[in-house]
Design an enzyme around this catalytic site. Structure first.
Site, PDB file in Angstrom:
ATOM      1  N   GLY A  48       3.463  40.966  22.734  1.00  0.00           N
ATOM      2  CA  GLY A  48       4.334  40.012  22.813  1.00  0.00           C
ATOM      3  C   GLY A  48       4.665  39.115  21.610  1.00  0.00           C
ATOM      4  O   GLY A  48       3.906  39.238  20.701  1.00  0.00           O
ATOM      5  N   LYS A 104       7.832  35.099  30.249  1.00  0.00           N
ATOM      6  CA  LYS A 104       6.507  34.982  30.713  1.00  0.00           C
ATOM      7  C   LYS A 104       6.337  34.750  32.252  1.00  0.00           C
ATOM      8  O   LYS A 104       5.655  35.402  33.187  1.00  0.00           O
ATOM      9  CB  LYS A 104       5.427  34.030  30.004  1.00  0.00           C
ATOM     10  CG  LYS A 104       5.244  34.370  28.592  1.00  0.00           C
ATOM     11  CD  LYS A 104       4.598  35.826  28.557  1.00  0.00           C
ATOM     12  CE  LYS A 104       3.910  36.074  27.260  1.00  0.00           C
ATOM     13  NZ  LYS A 104       3.280  37.495  26.952  1.00  0.00           N
ATOM     14  N   TYR A 145      10.834  32.258  25.430  1.00  0.00           N
ATOM     15  CA  TYR A 145       9.060  32.569  25.740  1.00  0.00           C
ATOM     16  C   TYR A 145       8.637  32.396  27.086  1.00  0.00           C
ATOM     17  O   TYR A 145       8.291  33.295  27.985  1.00  0.00           O
ATOM     18  CB  TYR A 145       8.149  31.933  24.722  1.00  0.00           C
ATOM     19  CG  TYR A 145       6.883  32.254  24.869  1.00  0.00           C
ATOM     20  CD1 TYR A 145       6.569  33.571  24.541  1.00  0.00           C
ATOM     21  CD2 TYR A 145       5.960  31.293  25.644  1.00  0.00           C
ATOM     22  CE1 TYR A 145       4.858  33.931  24.636  1.00  0.00           C
ATOM     23  CE2 TYR A 145       4.458  31.723  25.565  1.00  0.00           C
ATOM     24  CZ  TYR A 145       4.262  32.926  25.013  1.00  0.00           C
ATOM     25  OH  TYR A 145       2.881  33.293  25.190  1.00  0.00           O
ATOM     26  N   ARG A 170       1.834  48.082  16.129  1.00  0.00           N
ATOM     27  CA  ARG A 170       2.767  48.182  15.498  1.00  0.00           C
ATOM     28  C   ARG A 170       2.870  48.258  14.065  1.00  0.00           C
ATOM     29  O   ARG A 170       3.666  48.957  13.228  1.00  0.00           O
ATOM     30  CB  ARG A 170       4.061  47.005  15.732  1.00  0.00           C
ATOM     31  CG  ARG A 170       5.475  47.085  15.401  1.00  0.00           C
ATOM     32  CD  ARG A 170       6.381  45.960  16.053  1.00  0.00           C
ATOM     33  NE  ARG A 170       5.922  44.699  15.489  1.00  0.00           N
ATOM     34  CZ  ARG A 170       6.388  44.045  14.348  1.00  0.00           C
ATOM     35  NH1 ARG A 170       6.908  44.723  13.615  1.00  0.00           N
ATOM     36  NH2 ARG A 170       5.806  42.772  14.010  1.00  0.00           N
ATOM     37  N   GLY A 186      -6.390  40.155  18.303  1.00  0.00           N
ATOM     38  CA  GLY A 186      -6.322  38.913  19.340  1.00  0.00           C
ATOM     39  C   GLY A 186      -6.806  39.480  20.519  1.00  0.00           C
ATOM     40  O   GLY A 186      -7.656  39.886  20.776  1.00  0.00           O
TER      41      GLY A 186
END
Length: 238
Positions: free
Chosen positions: A81, A148, A144, A38, A17
């Protein structure tokens, strides 16, 4: 005086991404790029370190490996994230902690651990991947959006503290980007975001990567504490 070696760049969540697009853009700019991942397979073409950013000791070990291999990172991009979509009354402490411990706390740890190398170099770029909903808020995404939004306070405090040493700290705030994470947004909500986007399209990971490439460059030396929306106009003026 010999030519300076390419600057070392470190991108968290760089295996797919937006993170992978950022890693590629920095590599194309001549940086030595390392990424964390990960799970799954590491991306080709970069130094890749398996790391769960929620674990502070794993992140510290990853930075030590990168420093040993390609020198202390002079460019960091905190990108890893997760999202969690629930209204405040349905957001439990465990969900809240999971989002904060993935999105926000690692950004702080990464910045703190990277400062010494940047101070020694007298040069540094800290870039935090936020979200335009961190500026606007978004119903059903309390954890979220909070995580941010907090990145702006983090970056601007770092800008004040580190600016005298040639280190900048900036935030990139994407809108709806065509990635797997965006697929987690309810279709009706995605359509609402699209109607609020003047360019009437979703963004691409490369759109975000180009903004990061610029902020990581020599040419961006007088930009710090900024929040750069890459959103097609969604949330403009905030």
């Amino acid at each position: 005086m010999g030519k300076q070696p390419p600057r070392s760049a470190f991108v968290t969540g760089g295996n797919r991404g937006i993170g992978l697009a950022i890693a590629r853009a920095l590599a194309e700019s001549g940086r030595r790029v390392s990424v964390t991942y990960r799970q799954g397979r590491p991306p080709l073409g970069f130094m890749a370190v398996r790391c769960d950013v929620k674990d502070g000791s794993e992140l510290e070990r990853a930075l030590q490996q990168v420093t040993a291999e390609q020198g202390p990172p002079e460019i960091i991009v905190s990108n890893a994230g997760i999202t969690h979509s629930t209204v405040v009354t349905a957001t439990g402490q465990q969900s809240w902690n999971a989002v904060m411990n993935t999105n926000l706390t690692p950004a702080f740890r990464l910045a703190r651990a990277s400062v010494s190398g940047m101070l020694a170099a007298g040069w540094g770029r800290m870039i935090f991947i936020s979200s335009v909903v961190g500026l606007t808020g978004s119903a059903g995404q309390v954890a979220y959006t909070t995580s941010k939004s907090a990145m702006t306070g983090l970056a601007r405090t770092l800008a004040w503290e580190l600016g005298p040493h040639g280190i900048t700290a900036n935030v990139v705030a994407p809108g709806v980007i065509g990635t797997r994470m965006a697929e987690g947004i309810r279709p009706k909500r995605r359509d609402q975001f699209l109607t609020m986007t003047p360019l009437r399209r979703y963004g691409t990971p490369e759109d975000v990567a180009e903004a990061v490439r610029f902020l990581a460059s020599e040419e961006a030396s007088y930009i710090t504490g900024a929040v750069l929306p890459v959103s097609g106009g969604l949330g403009m003026g905030l």
